[in-house]
Design a protein around this motif. Structure first.
Motif, PDB file in Angstrom:
ATOM      1  N   PHE A  81       0.853  -1.186   0.000  1.00  0.00           N
ATOM      2  CA  PHE A  81       0.000   0.000   0.000  1.00  0.00           C
ATOM      3  C   PHE A  81       0.890   1.238   0.000  1.00  0.00           C
ATOM      4  N   GLN A  83       0.930   4.971   0.243  1.00  0.00           N
ATOM      5  CA  GLN A  83       0.109   6.106   0.666  1.00  0.00           C
ATOM      6  C   GLN A  83       0.674   7.391   0.074  1.00  0.00           C
ATOM      7  N   THR A  84      -0.221   8.251  -0.384  1.00  0.00           N
ATOM      8  CA  THR A  84       0.149   9.531  -0.960  1.00  0.00           C
ATOM      9  C   THR A  84      -0.649  10.654  -0.309  1.00  0.00           C
ATOM     10  N   ASP A  85      -0.093  11.854  -0.376  1.00  0.00           N
ATOM     11  CA  ASP A  85      -0.834  13.018   0.104  1.00  0.00           C
ATOM     12  C   ASP A  85      -1.509  13.758  -1.046  1.00  0.00           C
ATOM     13  N   VAL A 113      -8.403   5.394  -4.220  1.00  0.00           N
ATOM     14  CA  VAL A 113      -7.510   4.255  -4.407  1.00  0.00           C
ATOM     15  C   VAL A 113      -7.551   3.765  -5.843  1.00  0.00           C
ATOM     16  N   ILE A 127      -2.920   4.866  -2.611  1.00  0.00           N
ATOM     17  CA  ILE A 127      -4.046   5.265  -1.769  1.00  0.00           C
ATOM     18  C   ILE A 127      -3.805   6.610  -1.092  1.00  0.00           C
ATOM     19  N   GLN A 128      -4.855   7.405  -1.097  1.00  0.00           N
ATOM     20  CA  GLN A 128      -4.880   8.625  -0.293  1.00  0.00           C
ATOM     21  C   GLN A 128      -6.046   8.485   0.677  1.00  0.00           C
ATOM     22  N   PHE A 129      -5.691   8.333   1.953  1.00  0.00           N
ATOM     23  CA  PHE A 129      -6.730   8.155   2.974  1.00  0.00           C
ATOM     24  C   PHE A 129      -7.492   9.440   3.201  1.00  0.00           C
TER      25      PHE A 129
END
Length: 131
Positions: A81, A83-85, A113, A127-129
């Motif tokens: 996974f 993660q990106t901003d 996502v 994915i950017q949460f």
């Protein structure tokens, strides 16, 4: 004194060190943290996203069992996974550099996502949460 632990590296099987570096550094834009010759054809190759706490140790597969496991360390499931901003920025940059997405970006309850595969067969989420 309280003990402190953290996940430092994840070993990722690749067919060759150069193939791993070409994808992770040249296409994904990861940093090459170390590439040390250990002799006998072995190298200590560490890559990771810029400023990430955890990185990958690229492990050249040796022998039939390891070669068969390249790209299948997650058993066919998404198991990595990223993660990106800024999902749009990174999705566009990765697409431009030839990363193959299996699907269009989608919105989920937890964030934005899209699934992609590395050239070795491993399935990832970009994915950017939310929140």
């Amino acid at each position: 004194m309280v003990a402190q632990q953290r996940l430092a590296l994840i070993s990722l099987l690749v067919p060759s060190y150069q193939a791993g570096i070409a994808f992770f550094v040249d296409q994904m834009g990861f940093d090459l943290h170390e590439d040390t010759d250990l002799g006998g054809g072995k190298r200590w190759v560490r890559v990771g996203p810029k400023d990430a706490e955890t990185g990958f140790l690229l492990a050249k597969a040796v022998g039939a069992e390891q070669i068969a496991a390249i790209g299948n360390q997650g058993g066919g499931r998404v198991w990595l996974f990223l993660q990106t901003d800024d999902f749009a920025r990174d999705h566009a940059a990765m697409t431009t550099k030839g990363v193959t997405f299996e699907e269009a970006p989608r919105d989920e309850s937890y964030g934005q996502v899209a699934v992609f595969r590395d050239p070795f067969g491993n399935r990832w989420d970009l994915i950017q949460f939310k929140g």
